[in-house]
Design a protein around this motif. Structure first.
Motif, PDB file in Angstrom:
ATOM      1  N   ASN A 279       1.504  22.315  77.402  1.00 53.47           N
ATOM      2  CA  ASN A 279       0.843  21.136  77.085  1.00 53.47           C
ATOM      3  C   ASN A 279       0.945  21.364  75.069  1.00 53.47           C
ATOM      4  N   GLY A 280       2.100  20.835  74.953  1.00 53.95           N
ATOM      5  CA  GLY A 280       2.584  20.873  74.100  1.00 53.95           C
ATOM      6  C   GLY A 280       2.199  21.416  72.980  1.00 53.95           C
ATOM      7  N   TYR A 281       2.266  23.046  73.224  1.00 53.38           N
ATOM      8  CA  TYR A 281       1.820  24.234  72.264  1.00 53.38           C
ATOM      9  C   TYR A 281       2.803  25.231  71.986  1.00 53.38           C
ATOM     10  N   ASP A 282       3.629  24.983  71.495  1.00 51.40           N
ATOM     11  CA  ASP A 282       4.127  26.522  71.473  1.00 51.40           C
ATOM     12  C   ASP A 282       3.825  27.714  70.559  1.00 51.40           C
ATOM     13  N   ALA A 283       3.739  28.837  71.323  1.00 46.63           N
ATOM     14  CA  ALA A 283       3.490  30.463  71.119  1.00 46.63           C
ATOM     15  C   ALA A 283       4.239  31.293  69.592  1.00 46.63           C
ATOM     16  N   ILE A 284       3.167  31.670  68.623  1.00 46.61           N
ATOM     17  CA  ILE A 284       3.650  31.702  67.856  1.00 46.61           C
ATOM     18  C   ILE A 284       2.954  33.567  67.195  1.00 46.61           C
ATOM     19  N   GLY A 285       3.744  34.360  67.039  1.00 49.53           N
ATOM     20  CA  GLY A 285       3.852  35.746  66.769  1.00 49.53           C
ATOM     21  C   GLY A 285       2.623  35.967  67.870  1.00 49.53           C
ATOM     22  N   LEU A 286       1.670  36.954  67.658  1.00 49.16           N
ATOM     23  CA  LEU A 286       1.416  38.198  68.704  1.00 49.16           C
ATOM     24  C   LEU A 286      -0.185  36.664  69.569  1.00 49.16           C
ATOM     25  N   ASP A 287      -0.258  35.735  68.625  1.00 51.30           N
ATOM     26  CA  ASP A 287      -1.913  35.433  69.686  1.00 51.30           C
ATOM     27  C   ASP A 287      -2.206  33.667  69.190  1.00 51.30           C
ATOM     28  N   HIS A 288      -1.213  33.305  68.201  1.00 49.82           N
ATOM     29  CA  HIS A 288      -1.323  31.608  67.936  1.00 49.82           C
ATOM     30  C   HIS A 288      -1.140  31.137  68.859  1.00 49.82           C
ATOM     31  N   ASP A 293       5.338  20.011  65.265  1.00 49.24           N
ATOM     32  CA  ASP A 293       5.379  20.262  63.488  1.00 49.24           C
ATOM     33  C   ASP A 293       4.441  20.424  63.181  1.00 49.24           C
ATOM     34  N   ASP A 294       4.048  21.088  63.777  1.00 47.96           N
ATOM     35  CA  ASP A 294       3.557  22.460  61.985  1.00 47.96           C
ATOM     36  C   ASP A 294       3.734  23.157  61.767  1.00 47.96           C
ATOM     37  N   GLU A 295       4.094  23.364  60.518  1.00 45.31           N
ATOM     38  CA  GLU A 295       4.299  24.522  59.629  1.00 45.31           C
ATOM     39  C   GLU A 295       4.763  25.567  59.946  1.00 45.31           C
ATOM     40  N   LEU A 296       3.884  26.520  61.219  1.00 44.59           N
ATOM     41  CA  LEU A 296       4.186  27.914  61.308  1.00 44.59           C
ATOM     42  C   LEU A 296       4.553  27.776  62.397  1.00 44.59           C
ATOM     43  N   ASN A 297       5.239  26.915  62.841  1.00 45.60           N
ATOM     44  CA  ASN A 297       5.566  26.669  63.818  1.00 45.60           C
ATOM     45  C   ASN A 297       7.066  26.301  63.866  1.00 45.60           C
ATOM     46  N   LEU A 298       7.265  25.869  62.647  1.00 43.37           N
ATOM     47  CA  LEU A 298       8.523  25.162  62.151  1.00 43.37           C
ATOM     48  C   LEU A 298       9.095  26.878  60.990  1.00 43.37           C
ATOM     49  N   ALA A 299       8.053  27.469  60.378  1.00 48.74           N
ATOM     50  CA  ALA A 299       8.556  28.720  59.990  1.00 48.74           C
ATOM     51  C   ALA A 299       9.100  29.901  60.770  1.00 48.74           C
ATOM     52  N   PHE A 300       8.608  29.809  62.585  1.00 49.15           N
ATOM     53  CA  PHE A 300       8.599  30.887  63.173  1.00 49.15           C
ATOM     54  C   PHE A 300       9.807  29.644  63.474  1.00 49.15           C
ATOM     55  N   LYS A 301      10.465  29.099  63.919  1.00 44.81           N
ATOM     56  CA  LYS A 301      11.465  28.694  64.479  1.00 44.81           C
ATOM     57  C   LYS A 301      12.547  29.118  62.950  1.00 44.81           C
ATOM     58  N   ASN A 302      12.586  29.229  62.563  1.00 45.63           N
ATOM     59  CA  ASN A 302      13.313  29.408  61.361  1.00 45.63           C
ATOM     60  C   ASN A 302      13.284  31.077  61.076  1.00 45.63           C
ATOM     61  N   LYS A 303      12.699  32.162  61.411  1.00 44.45           N
ATOM     62  CA  LYS A 303      12.669  33.236  61.631  1.00 44.45           C
ATOM     63  C   LYS A 303      12.309  33.634  59.528  1.00 44.45           C
ATOM     64  N   THR A 304      11.223  32.321  59.845  1.00 45.59           N
ATOM     65  CA  THR A 304      10.389  33.172  58.286  1.00 45.59           C
ATOM     66  C   THR A 304       9.250  32.535  57.781  1.00 45.59           C
ATOM     67  N   LEU A 305       8.200  33.314  59.149  1.00 45.06           N
ATOM     68  CA  LEU A 305       7.427  33.440  59.601  1.00 45.06           C
ATOM     69  C   LEU A 305       6.565  35.087  58.882  1.00 45.06           C
ATOM     70  N   HIS A 306       5.107  34.856  58.600  1.00 50.12           N
ATOM     71  CA  HIS A 306       4.673  35.642  57.218  1.00 50.12           C
ATOM     72  C   HIS A 306       3.524  36.370  57.825  1.00 50.12           C
ATOM     73  N   ARG A 307       2.771  37.705  57.950  1.00 49.59           N
ATOM     74  CA  ARG A 307       1.352  37.868  58.035  1.00 49.59           C
ATOM     75  C   ARG A 307       1.016  38.963  56.791  1.00 49.59           C
ATOM     76  N   ASN A 308      -0.385  38.012  57.072  1.00 49.70           N
ATOM     77  CA  ASN A 308      -1.178  39.182  55.985  1.00 49.70           C
ATOM     78  C   ASN A 308      -2.769  39.126  56.530  1.00 49.70           C
ATOM     79  N   PHE A 309      -3.360  39.779  56.526  1.00 52.16           N
ATOM     80  CA  PHE A 309      -4.902  40.605  56.480  1.00 52.16           C
ATOM     81  C   PHE A 309      -5.215  38.566  57.346  1.00 52.16           C
ATOM     82  N   GLN A 310      -5.401  37.897  56.462  1.00 53.34           N
ATOM     83  CA  GLN A 310      -5.982  36.870  56.975  1.00 53.34           C
ATOM     84  C   GLN A 310      -5.282  36.023  58.216  1.00 53.34           C
ATOM     85  N   GLY A 311      -4.161  36.649  58.178  1.00 52.70           N
ATOM     86  CA  GLY A 311      -2.976  35.989  59.810  1.00 52.70           C
ATOM     87  C   GLY A 311      -2.002  35.319  59.552  1.00 52.70           C
TER      88      GLY A 311
END
Length: 458
Positions: A279-288, A293-311
């Motif tokens: 229904n229009g969502y892509d799985a991102i990281g462990l649980d997102h 068009d979300d910036e997290l999704n674009l970062a994941f597709k470009n293999k530039t996603l990062h993570r800290n204690f805040q997510g």
């Protein structure tokens, strides 16, 4: 996604969540406030240069039984004001040690229940941050909000303070589930709440859910996710409940009410995963999950996603994290430092002009390499030896030596279709994503002889 039962049984073992490397239970009480001053000053000469600010508000009007956070039960406004005054003083103390040219890329409020504070107190803190710091263009300013404590005026005033991301901790739409974990439902219907937030330009809405609680099952969780999809949040998180009653005694209540088995938890994860990805969502990281068009999704597709204690975050908003408030963990390039958990100790020390560091950890060069490898696997499900050479400015041989790399440790994952390994890279398969914590642990030399306790992977 179809996960075989034998893999569930094999990999449902205690492993770190890897929100940091090394994990927080490796931190030492030998790390002093004086050491914190040194690493704050050193951080000015390290990358990333961006500043990420974390504000911890420990107060809650009631305590949810599932909570693993540092919280303090109170509705006392005077106690809150004393804490806010100390927090503002701590911000000034840290700001004096940071290079004035550095800019803020992210501000994140967590807790506890940040929006349990009167809005005037939040305005007081945010106005100070706006006064003391400059921002990059389009910073992310976010708050974890309890929907039961939001109304139109509160939302309007948060937006006026430049908040642009609202993470609504719904947890579940099923009232029986909420009642049994001692959590209030939203007073305003969630549909109306989302509309109020989105009536403002450039605001984003996240939903947070937990699976693995008493009285949850595959069917009830499916209904929760279907309702969430109809509300169309920009991002959605499905957290696996971490049962750590040896740390959080209140969680023992849930034992008596009956926790779902690992198999039932997996069924909840799978139905949520299927419904969201259909229904229009892509799985991102462990649980997102995020819109295309979300910036997290674009970062994941470009293999530039990062993570800290805040997510999860993008490289643009990634910064060294400077945490303020009781139990806040600063996540710097070369060290972690955690403030005192006791709010009274925190307030007393800050009011004396002293940092209140309870424990911390200074990373050595090899641990920075291990951190990079695990971060890439956990965030992007992909690790390239060549790209790591460029980032870490070292050789593949040195990287392999640092992580005590042994390809045979990965062959079980490869044979089970969870991972592919070549001379150039390591890639986690779609099925392997569910076991990414186990895969990361196999690349962690600390786990070969670990004595620390962790929550189970599933």
């Amino acid at each position: 996604m179809n996960i075989p039962q034998n893999l569930i049984e094999k990999y449902n073992t205690p492993v770190p969540r890897y929100t940091s490397y090394p994990p927080a239970n490796f931190f030492s009480a030998d790390f002093s406030p004086e050491e914190y001053v040194k690493v704050l000053e050193e951080s000015n000469r390290e990358n990333p240069q961006n500043i990420s600010i974390y504000i911890h508000i420990p107060f809650c009007p009631k305590i949810c039984h599932f909570c693993g956070c540092n919280t303090h039960l109170t509705r006392d406004k005077n106690k809150m004001q004393v804490y806010v005054d100390a927090l503002k003083k701590e911000i000034r103390m840290v700001r004096a040690l940071l290079d004035s040219k550095r800019k803020v890329s992210q501000v994140h409020w967590g807790g506890g229940t940040p929006n349990s504070l009167p809005i005037a107190m939040i305005e007081d803190i945010m106005n100070l941050i706006h006064e003391l710091f400059e921002y990059i263009p389009n910073p992310e300013i976010a708050m974890e909000c309890h929907p039961a404590m939001l109304n139109q005026d509160y939302i309007n005033r948060l937006v006026a303070l430049k908040f642009n991301r609202f993470s609504l901790g719904i947890q579940d739409f099923n009232q029986q589930v909420l009642d049994n974990v001692n959590r209030d439902a939203s007073v305003i219907p969630e549909e109306e709440l989302v509309a109020l937030i989105r009536s403002h330009k450039n605001t984003s809405v996240n939903f947070d859910f937990i699976y693995g609680l008493p009285f949850q099952d595959e069917d009830s969780f499916a209904e929760t996710i279907k309702r969430a999809i109809n509300l169309s949040p920009d991002r959605l998180v499905t957290f696996s409940y971490a049962h750590v009653p040896w740390v959080k005694k209140a969680q023992k209540i849930l034992d008596a009410r009956g926790l779902p088995s690992a198999t039932k938890k997996l069924a909840m994860f799978e139905v949520g995963y299927r419904l969201l990805t259909e229904n229009g969502y892509d799985a991102i990281g462990l649980d997102h999950f995020a819109r295309p068009d979300d910036e997290l999704n674009l970062a994941f597709k470009n293999k530039t996603l990062h993570r800290n204690f805040q997510g999860y975050c993008t490289r643009e908003t990634t910064g060294q994290v400077y945490a303020f408030g009781a139990t806040g963990i600063s996540q710097l390039e070369s060290a972690y430092a955690q403030n005192a958990k006791d709010t009274n100790v925190y307030v007393d020390q800050i009011n004396k002009g002293k940092f209140t560091i309870e424990k911390g950890y200074r990373l050595n060069p090899d641990e920075k390499i291990i951190r990079h490898v695990i971060n890439e696997v956990m965030c992007n499900y992909y690790f390239s030896w060549h790209e790591a050479e460029q980032v870490l400015k070292t050789t593949t041989e040195h990287i392999k030596q640092s992580i005590a790399y042994n390809e045979s440790h990965l062959m079980g994952f490869v044979n089970e279709g969870l991972l592919s390994v070549t001379n150039e890279s390591i890639s986690v398969s779609e099925k392997g994503r569910f076991f990414v914590r186990n895969i990361a642990a196999s690349l962690d030399p600390n786990m070969r002889n670990a004595t620390q306790k962790f929550s189970k992977a599933l």
